[in-house]
Design a protein around this motif. Structure first.
Motif, PDB file in Angstrom:
ATOM      1  N   THR A 367       0.846  -1.185   0.000  1.00  0.00           N
ATOM      2  CA  THR A 367       0.000   0.000   0.000  1.00  0.00           C
ATOM      3  C   THR A 367       0.882   1.235   0.000  1.00  0.00           C
ATOM      4  O   THR A 367       1.916   1.282   0.673  1.00  0.00           O
ATOM      5  CB  THR A 367      -0.961   0.038   1.207  1.00  0.00           C
ATOM      6  OG1 THR A 367      -1.783   1.209   1.100  1.00  0.00           O
ATOM      7  CG2 THR A 367      -0.235   0.065   2.534  1.00  0.00           C
ATOM      8  N   PHE A 368       0.483   2.211  -0.791  1.00  0.00           N
ATOM      9  CA  PHE A 368       1.150   3.515  -0.820  1.00  0.00           C
ATOM     10  C   PHE A 368       0.232   4.517  -0.136  1.00  0.00           C
ATOM     11  O   PHE A 368      -0.921   4.692  -0.543  1.00  0.00           O
ATOM     12  CB  PHE A 368       1.417   3.954  -2.257  1.00  0.00           C
ATOM     13  CG  PHE A 368       2.347   3.044  -3.009  1.00  0.00           C
ATOM     14  CD1 PHE A 368       3.714   3.108  -2.819  1.00  0.00           C
ATOM     15  CD2 PHE A 368       1.850   2.125  -3.909  1.00  0.00           C
ATOM     16  CE1 PHE A 368       4.578   2.279  -3.510  1.00  0.00           C
ATOM     17  CE2 PHE A 368       2.703   1.275  -4.616  1.00  0.00           C
ATOM     18  CZ  PHE A 368       4.075   1.355  -4.408  1.00  0.00           C
ATOM     19  N   MET A 369       0.721   5.167   0.899  1.00  0.00           N
ATOM     20  CA  MET A 369      -0.076   6.099   1.682  1.00  0.00           C
ATOM     21  C   MET A 369       0.684   7.410   1.888  1.00  0.00           C
ATOM     22  O   MET A 369       1.918   7.432   1.874  1.00  0.00           O
ATOM     23  CB  MET A 369      -0.418   5.503   3.055  1.00  0.00           C
ATOM     24  CG  MET A 369      -1.445   4.383   3.012  1.00  0.00           C
ATOM     25  SD  MET A 369      -3.110   5.035   2.712  1.00  0.00           S
ATOM     26  CE  MET A 369      -4.050   3.500   2.766  1.00  0.00           C
ATOM     27  N   GLY A 370      -0.042   8.469   2.132  1.00  0.00           N
ATOM     28  CA  GLY A 370       0.573   9.746   2.461  1.00  0.00           C
ATOM     29  C   GLY A 370       0.980   9.804   3.918  1.00  0.00           C
ATOM     30  O   GLY A 370       0.712   8.882   4.697  1.00  0.00           O
ATOM     31  N   ALA A 371       1.618  10.897   4.308  1.00  0.00           N
ATOM     32  CA  ALA A 371       2.025  11.102   5.698  1.00  0.00           C
ATOM     33  C   ALA A 371       2.152  12.595   5.957  1.00  0.00           C
ATOM     34  O   ALA A 371       2.806  13.303   5.185  1.00  0.00           O
ATOM     35  CB  ALA A 371       3.358  10.407   5.994  1.00  0.00           C
ATOM     36  N   ALA A 372       1.524  13.063   7.030  1.00  0.00           N
ATOM     37  CA  ALA A 372       1.659  14.464   7.424  1.00  0.00           C
ATOM     38  C   ALA A 372       2.787  14.639   8.427  1.00  0.00           C
ATOM     39  O   ALA A 372       3.482  15.657   8.421  1.00  0.00           O
ATOM     40  CB  ALA A 372       0.357  14.976   8.015  1.00  0.00           C
ATOM     41  N   GLU A 373       2.967  13.641   9.294  1.00  0.00           N
ATOM     42  CA  GLU A 373       4.044  13.649  10.299  1.00  0.00           C
ATOM     43  C   GLU A 373       4.579  12.235  10.471  1.00  0.00           C
ATOM     44  O   GLU A 373       3.815  11.268  10.414  1.00  0.00           O
ATOM     45  CB  GLU A 373       3.522  14.099  11.664  1.00  0.00           C
ATOM     46  CG  GLU A 373       3.132  15.538  11.812  1.00  0.00           C
ATOM     47  CD  GLU A 373       2.713  15.819  13.252  1.00  0.00           C
ATOM     48  OE1 GLU A 373       3.266  16.745  13.845  1.00  0.00           O
ATOM     49  OE2 GLU A 373       1.836  15.089  13.781  1.00  0.00           O
ATOM     50  N   VAL A 374       5.881  12.136  10.710  1.00  0.00           N
ATOM     51  CA  VAL A 374       6.535  10.871  11.051  1.00  0.00           C
ATOM     52  C   VAL A 374       7.413  11.138  12.258  1.00  0.00           C
ATOM     53  O   VAL A 374       8.115  12.157  12.295  1.00  0.00           O
ATOM     54  CB  VAL A 374       7.406  10.347   9.885  1.00  0.00           C
ATOM     55  CG1 VAL A 374       8.088   9.031  10.272  1.00  0.00           C
ATOM     56  CG2 VAL A 374       6.566  10.172   8.620  1.00  0.00           C
ATOM     57  N   ASP A 375       7.399  10.240  13.259  1.00  0.00           N
ATOM     58  CA  ASP A 375       8.269  10.468  14.413  1.00  0.00           C
ATOM     59  C   ASP A 375       9.343   9.393  14.526  1.00  0.00           C
ATOM     60  O   ASP A 375       9.418   8.466  13.707  1.00  0.00           O
ATOM     61  CB  ASP A 375       7.469  10.639  15.701  1.00  0.00           C
ATOM     62  CG  ASP A 375       6.793   9.359  16.204  1.00  0.00           C
ATOM     63  OD1 ASP A 375       7.192   8.254  15.785  1.00  0.00           O
ATOM     64  OD2 ASP A 375       5.859   9.474  17.027  1.00  0.00           O
ATOM     65  N   GLN A 376      10.202   9.525  15.535  1.00  0.00           N
ATOM     66  CA  GLN A 376      11.373   8.656  15.660  1.00  0.00           C
ATOM     67  C   GLN A 376      11.019   7.191  15.904  1.00  0.00           C
ATOM     68  O   GLN A 376      11.835   6.306  15.673  1.00  0.00           O
ATOM     69  CB  GLN A 376      12.268   9.175  16.777  1.00  0.00           C
ATOM     70  CG  GLN A 376      11.601   9.314  18.120  1.00  0.00           C
ATOM     71  CD  GLN A 376      12.433  10.134  19.080  1.00  0.00           C
ATOM     72  OE1 GLN A 376      13.663  10.133  19.015  1.00  0.00           O
ATOM     73  NE2 GLN A 376      11.779  10.854  19.976  1.00  0.00           N
ATOM     74  N   SER A 377       9.777   6.920  16.362  1.00  0.00           N
ATOM     75  CA  SER A 377       9.337   5.535  16.556  1.00  0.00           C
ATOM     76  C   SER A 377       8.706   4.953  15.308  1.00  0.00           C
ATOM     77  O   SER A 377       8.292   3.800  15.305  1.00  0.00           O
ATOM     78  CB  SER A 377       8.331   5.465  17.710  1.00  0.00           C
ATOM     79  OG  SER A 377       8.915   5.920  18.915  1.00  0.00           O
ATOM     80  N   GLY A 378       8.610   5.780  14.253  1.00  0.00           N
ATOM     81  CA  GLY A 378       7.981   5.306  13.019  1.00  0.00           C
ATOM     82  C   GLY A 378       6.486   5.519  12.977  1.00  0.00           C
ATOM     83  O   GLY A 378       5.830   5.103  12.018  1.00  0.00           O
TER      84      GLY A 378
END
Length: 531
Positions: A367-378
């Protein structure tokens, strides 16, 4: 036999405080004529008011659907999945003028089937570890709702954790078809997607609710082929005819009606315009390099839905894959933007809820999904950020079950401008805010849950690629022309694990001409056969 109503007459029967279910997907499938009249009567008389609205997918393409009834006092509570293209509704939620529960879209569709069986709710592992989990936020989507009852509960079966989504009985459900005959049978021949209209109708009837349809045409009894009937007449209590499809019954935001989106004609691939080489296309190009022949793929809204399909078409590999959209679309080239959910040249159009069965059970290959935020835990946030209450849509259902998840996002946000020169990436203007943060504002995807299950997870940007490891987010690739310290590490709120095998992204991504992915697939197949 279903009764024909004028919209004004129908709305007068709806009492204050009723629960009304809506069916639609983005800018498609809404009963706009009925909803327009509902708003009109509320503005004129103050009734009906204090309604609870239940819906699965987003219900607007920015101006239609739920936006017609987004009025303070008309709605008291919303239980739904997504409001990204519903600015007026989102404002009601953000300003705490309504109670709001946000649940995964697939769970909302499957709850309809549970309710159709008169069950007290729906049981699933989907949502564990995310903001829907009652140990985190319980799906309560604004401050006003935090002190309200828990509608999602944690339960245990054979020592395993599950979530229980409570049934929401409806007084009315509004469904949309194309035609209705004298017995009330409904067909969907001009609708671009079938959605969950049968499950929604059966859920309403199981709890004593009424089923109201909006259609374009009426037909004589016996006119329909029995296999074309999507909702049988014994489920339908009444219907409204939309005399003005342009404003009351559009097929999609971009067209009143086109046979392309019903699958009745196919569009030559050469007529599909080639996308410009911008940051979104660069991300899409790197993402499609993860594909393989025969892969069953899901595309989410945003960069994936807008870019992946056109890139696979441009590379000549589209027909070697099975691209799917959560709306029920199988194959073809997806249409993005506010028409996300439909496609040109689809090979099949399934019921909305049945495609989620596959997503939950077998799980797509990628699956290809967008992301608004990513943090150090993934962890990934797409549902609530920068004061905007967007919702999760089908994101949680699909990412939690997919065999591989590829998140597609620009590295920074707010004004980022990039160009390519001689196969190298140039940052012309950096974005004004960091997307890679110490801690996401809301957990829509749990990195901890995924890592514990050894799920394959990637984070693809225009300048760098990361993977999820047990130690956290690891940097594995960097774009040609990019400085590791200045352009990556200083633009992150945390320092990622850096792979000892850090490599350069493929230069072909950053050139105007196609990457010739089809040829590399064929060469790889030949070399594999020789071995």
């Amino acid at each position: 036999m279903a009764k024909r109503y004028q919209a004004a007459e129908l709305v007068q029967h709806i009492k204050d405080g009723c629960t009304v279910a809506l069916v639609g997907f983005g800018g498609m499938g809404q009963c706009d004529k009925i909803l327009q009249e509902l708003r009109k009567q509320f503005k004129e008389t103050g009734h009906p008011n204090q309604l609870t609205i239940y819906h699965t997918a987003g219900q607007s393409g920015r101006t239609n659907g739920i936006e017609h009834i987004a009025e303070e006092g008309l709605i008291a509570k919303i239980i739904g999945g997504h409001w990204g293209l519903a600015p007026k509704t989102r404002e009601l939620i953000e300003q705490n003028k309504v109670e709001c529960y946000c649940w995964p879209q697939g769970q909302l569709t499957h709850l309809l089937r549970a309710m159709a069986n008169k069950m007290p709710g729906h049981i699933s592992s989907i949502g564990l570890g995310t903001f829907v989990d009652p140990r985190i936020e319980g799906g309560k989507f604004n401050e006003r709702t935090k002190e309200k009852e828990d509608l999602v509960k944690l339960i245990h079966i054979n020592d395993e954790e599950f979530l229980f989504y409570s049934a929401i009985p409806f007084d009315y459900v509004f469904i949309r078809g194309t035609s209705i005959d004298e017995e009330g049978n409904i067909t969907t021949e001009e609708e671009p997607i079938k959605l969950e209209i049968l499950s929604a109708a059966q859920a309403a009837k199981a709890y004593g609710g009424k089923v109201i349809a909006q259609v374009k045409y009426t037909a004589k009894k016996g006119s329909f082929h029995p296999k074309d009937v999507v909702v049988p007449g014994y489920l339908v209590d009444g219907y409204v005819v939309a005399e003005n499809p342009e404003t009351e019954h559009r097929q999609a935001p971009l067209t009143i009606y086109s046979p392309v989106f019903t699958g009745d004609i196919k569009t030559p691939v050469k007529e599909i315009e080639q996308a410009p080489l911008d940051s979104r296309k660069m991300i899409g190009r790197r993402a499609v390099q993860e594909l393989f022949e025969g892969a069953v793929v899901n595309l989410g809204i945003g960069i994936p839905g807008d870019v992946i399909g056109p890139v696979t078409s441009e590379e000549g590999i589209n027909e070697d894959l099975k691209l799917t959209l959560e709306s029920g679309i199988i194959g073809g080239v997806p249409i993005g933007g506010n028409s996300f959910g439909i496609a040109r040249n689809a090979s099949a159009i399934l019921d909305h809820e049945y495609l989620f069965d596959y997503y939950h059970g077998a799980g797509v290959d990628i699956t290809f999904m967008g992301a608004a935020e990513v943090d150090q835990s993934g962890n990934v946030n797409v549902s609530k950020f920068a004061g905007r209450h967007i919702g999760s849509g089908g994101f949680i259902d699909i990412t939690q079950s997919a065999k591989k998840v590829v998140f597609c996002t620009t590295f920074t946000g707010g004004g980022l401008q990039v160009t390519c020169k001689a196969g190298q990436l140039v940052i012309e203007q950096e974005g004004c805010f960091k997307k890679f943060s110490n801690e996401v504002q809301q957990i829509t995807f749990s990195g901890q849950y995924a890592a514990a299950r050894e799920k394959r997870v990637m984070y693809v940007t225009e300048r760098a690629v990361f993977v999820l490891t047990a130690e956290g987010v690891m940097l594995t690739e960097i774009a040609p022309g990019i400085d590791l310290e200045k352009d990556i590490l200083k633009q992150m709120a945390f320092k990622p694990v850096i792979s000892p095998h850090l490599k350069e992204m493929d230069k072909a991504i950053f050139r105007e001409e196609p990457m010739d992915l089809k040829k590399s697939w064929q060469l790889n197949k030949v070399s594999t056969q020789l071995i």
